[in-house]
Write a protein that holds these residues in place. Sequence first.
Motif, PDB file in Angstrom:
ATOM      1  N   VAL A  79       5.192  12.759  24.015  1.00  0.00           N
ATOM      2  CA  VAL A  79       5.385  12.558  25.464  1.00  0.00           C
ATOM      3  C   VAL A  79       4.392  11.517  25.981  1.00  0.00           C
ATOM      4  N   ILE A  80       3.127  11.637  25.530  1.00  0.00           N
ATOM      5  CA  ILE A  80       2.096  10.673  25.954  1.00  0.00           C
ATOM      6  C   ILE A  80       2.489   9.265  25.505  1.00  0.00           C
ATOM      7  N   VAL A  83       5.269   7.940  27.709  1.00  0.00           N
ATOM      8  CA  VAL A  83       4.719   7.585  29.035  1.00  0.00           C
ATOM      9  C   VAL A  83       3.941   6.277  28.941  1.00  0.00           C
ATOM     10  N   LEU A  86       6.313   3.447  28.712  1.00  0.00           N
ATOM     11  CA  LEU A  86       7.004   3.211  29.989  1.00  0.00           C
ATOM     12  C   LEU A  86       6.163   2.386  30.960  1.00  0.00           C
ATOM     13  N   GLN A  87       4.860   2.234  30.658  1.00  0.00           N
ATOM     14  CA  GLN A  87       4.026   1.386  31.524  1.00  0.00           C
ATOM     15  C   GLN A  87       4.486  -0.068  31.450  1.00  0.00           C
TER      16      GLN A  87
ATOM     17  N   GLY B  46      11.070   5.212  22.505  1.00  0.00           N
ATOM     18  CA  GLY B  46      10.388   4.691  23.701  1.00  0.00           C
ATOM     19  C   GLY B  46      10.671   3.209  23.890  1.00  0.00           C
TER      20      GLY B  46
END
Lengths: 91, 224
Positions: A79-80, A83, A86-87, B46
């Motif tokens: 998850v980290i 995230v 996603l920056q 991601g």
Amino acid sequence: MTTVEKKHPPYMLVWLWLAVLTIIEVWAAQAGLTRRILIPILILLAIWKASLVAIYFMHLKFEPRRFLFVVLAPLPLAVILVVAVLQEWGK
Amino acid sequence: MGADARPQLRMTHGRQVEYGLGVYSGKLGMWVFLCSEVMFFTALIGAYIILRWGSSQSWPDPTKVLNITLTAFNTFLLICSSVSMVKAYAAISHGDQRGLRLWLLATVAGGAAFVGVQVYEYLHLIHDGVLPSGFREGGEIMEALTRAGLPTGGHELFGAAFFTMTGFHGFHVSCGVLCMIWVTIKAFRGHYTQAHHEGIEVIGLYWHFVDLVWIILFTIVYLF
């Protein structure tokens, strides 16, 4: 010393669930639903299917509880990572 | 504390379990490896999210470009091979050598069929003009997009992301099939017994993980 006999879950029932959930997934993707409805449904179905595989096929349901902490450790890290990636959004 | 006062060791699959985590070291090693694989595929997913929804480049509807029916069938094949793997494990844990060999053969067949269908899919996509570098001018996909009045340019990210994610997964399945062939040969040589079959469990963990990853990738890459 004692030998531990493992109980086996109903594998064919899990297989049936996975097959049915896959059919629902494919149907939902081609049913013309709006993305706001479709994507949560697909995420839910994917998590459901992945959980069935991990819990029953990978026997997580039957592992010692303290071992689960090791196995599930990468999930918060994942998850980290997402995230952090996603920056880069919109750059 | 004297040796007699130590807790009694349990046995699973003929191996003493470790004191700390309660599993034998081979299984722990595979799980640690799988944890690193979780991070690897998370990074790919991601990156895919950023490339698809975070960039201004147009992204084709995967359900229009990719063969969903074929891939759904392939997903089903992999799920079936996962079931045959656990059936092999269940068979040997009951001492059923014949069942072990038959289910392992079915697992190898399922895995090899999955890779075969993926190669077939790649060949068709490339033939239709879907390349890792984008859509080929004059290709069938490009013409279909033009006819439908959809954007025809800027699909390079789609091609690169699609082939990278599915390619890496296909590589993992191929490695799994090779390992599974080796395990099957050992099974036919009578290497595994009811008391000693931890190798079956460890390779099974890898195989189910590959199945689990495909469940996620199929949803994200093909259905979103």
